[in-house]
Design a protein around this motif. Structure first.
Motif, mmCIF file in Angstrom:
data_model
loop_
_atom_site.group_PDB
_atom_site.id
_atom_site.type_symbol
_atom_site.label_atom_id
_atom_site.label_comp_id
_atom_site.label_asym_id
_atom_site.label_seq_id
_atom_site.Cartn_x
_atom_site.Cartn_y
_atom_site.Cartn_z
ATOM 1 N N ASN A 6 2.325 -3.428 -2.519
ATOM 2 C CA ASN A 6 2.808 -2.057 -1.905
ATOM 3 C C ASN A 6 1.524 -0.957 -1.678
ATOM 4 O OD1 ASN A 6 4.544 -0.393 -0.610
ATOM 5 N ND2 ASN A 6 5.281 0.384 -2.600
ATOM 6 N N LEU A 7 0.873 -1.055 -0.811
ATOM 7 C CA LEU A 7 -0.276 -0.381 -0.439
ATOM 8 C C LEU A 7 0.235 1.099 0.119
ATOM 9 C CD1 LEU A 7 -2.865 -2.954 0.997
ATOM 10 C CD2 LEU A 7 -2.874 -2.099 -1.367
ATOM 11 N N ILE A 8 -0.744 2.163 -0.176
ATOM 12 C CA ILE A 8 -0.572 3.253 0.364
ATOM 13 C C ILE A 8 -1.497 3.276 1.521
ATOM 14 C CG2 ILE A 8 -0.892 5.740 0.085
ATOM 15 C CD1 ILE A 8 0.457 5.293 -2.826
ATOM 16 N N TYR A 9 -1.216 4.034 2.627
ATOM 17 C CA TYR A 9 -2.192 4.094 3.834
ATOM 18 C C TYR A 9 -2.184 5.725 4.189
ATOM 19 C CZ TYR A 9 -1.326 -1.044 4.236
ATOM 20 O OH TYR A 9 -1.367 -2.195 3.907
ATOM 21 N N THR A 10 -3.461 5.829 4.614
ATOM 22 C CA THR A 10 -3.499 6.907 5.405
ATOM 23 C C THR A 10 -2.507 7.541 6.450
ATOM 24 O OG1 THR A 10 -5.148 6.602 6.952
ATOM 25 C CG2 THR A 10 -6.151 7.265 4.752
ATOM 26 N N PRO A 11 -2.117 8.827 6.680
ATOM 27 C CA PRO A 11 -0.951 8.616 7.543
ATOM 28 C C PRO A 11 -1.174 8.591 9.227
ATOM 29 C CG PRO A 11 -1.590 11.009 6.385
ATOM 30 C CD PRO A 11 -2.480 9.882 5.995
ATOM 31 N N GLN A 12 -2.511 8.875 9.317
ATOM 32 C CA GLN A 12 -2.965 9.025 10.768
ATOM 33 C C GLN A 12 -3.304 7.259 11.307
ATOM 34 O OE1 GLN A 12 -5.145 12.604 11.600
ATOM 35 N NE2 GLN A 12 -3.542 13.199 12.875
ATOM 36 N N GLU A 13 -4.485 6.994 10.797
ATOM 37 C CA GLU A 13 -5.277 5.733 11.057
ATOM 38 C C GLU A 13 -4.708 4.684 10.422
ATOM 39 O OE1 GLU A 13 -6.985 5.505 13.629
ATOM 40 O OE2 GLU A 13 -6.762 7.970 14.010
ATOM 41 N N LYS A 14 -3.759 4.921 9.157
ATOM 42 C CA LYS A 14 -3.481 3.470 8.585
ATOM 43 C C LYS A 14 -4.397 2.882 7.625
ATOM 44 C CE LYS A 14 0.719 4.653 10.076
ATOM 45 N NZ LYS A 14 1.253 5.869 9.697
ATOM 46 N N ILE A 15 -5.330 3.688 7.112
ATOM 47 C CA ILE A 15 -6.336 3.159 6.318
ATOM 48 C C ILE A 15 -5.973 2.877 4.814
ATOM 49 C CG2 ILE A 15 -8.940 3.559 5.253
ATOM 50 C CD1 ILE A 15 -9.001 5.630 7.854
ATOM 51 N N PRO A 16 -6.124 1.577 4.291
ATOM 52 C CA PRO A 16 -5.453 1.270 3.203
ATOM 53 C C PRO A 16 -6.194 2.354 1.686
ATOM 54 C CG PRO A 16 -6.846 -0.673 3.970
ATOM 55 C CD PRO A 16 -6.659 0.540 4.888
#
Length: 67
Positions: A6-16
Motif C-alpha cells: 500500500n504505497l503512498i504517492y505525492t498528490p499531483q504527480e503520483k510519485i511513490p
C-alpha cells in the motif's frame, strides 16, 4: 506471486514515496526502498525523524502554496 504493498504517492504527480508502517512502539513510519548497486536496500523512517530531516535541510521556497 508478489506481495501487494500500500504505497503512498505525492498528490499531483503520483510519485511513490514509500509504504506506511506502524512500528512496535506505535509510532508511524514510512518504509522506503532504494536500489544500491545490484541490490535493494530498505529503511524505515519514523514520521518524527522525517519531519526533523526536512526542518534541518536546506529549505527553499517550493513555489507551491500550502493547502
Amino acid at each position: 506471486m508478489t506481495e501487494s504493498t500500500n504505497l503512498i504517492y505525492t498528490p499531483q504527480e503520483k510519485i511513490p514515496l514509500g509504504e506506511p508502517v506502524i512500528l512496535p512502539n506505535g509510532a508511524h513510519g514510512l518504509k522506503v526502498k532504494w536500489r544500491k548497486g545490484k541490490r535493494d536496500v530498505t529503511e524505515i523512517v519514523t514520521l518524527d525523524k522525517l519531519h526533523e530531516l526536512v526542518a534541518q535541510g536546506n529549505i527553499k521556497a517550493s513555489g507551491q502554496r500550502s493547502p
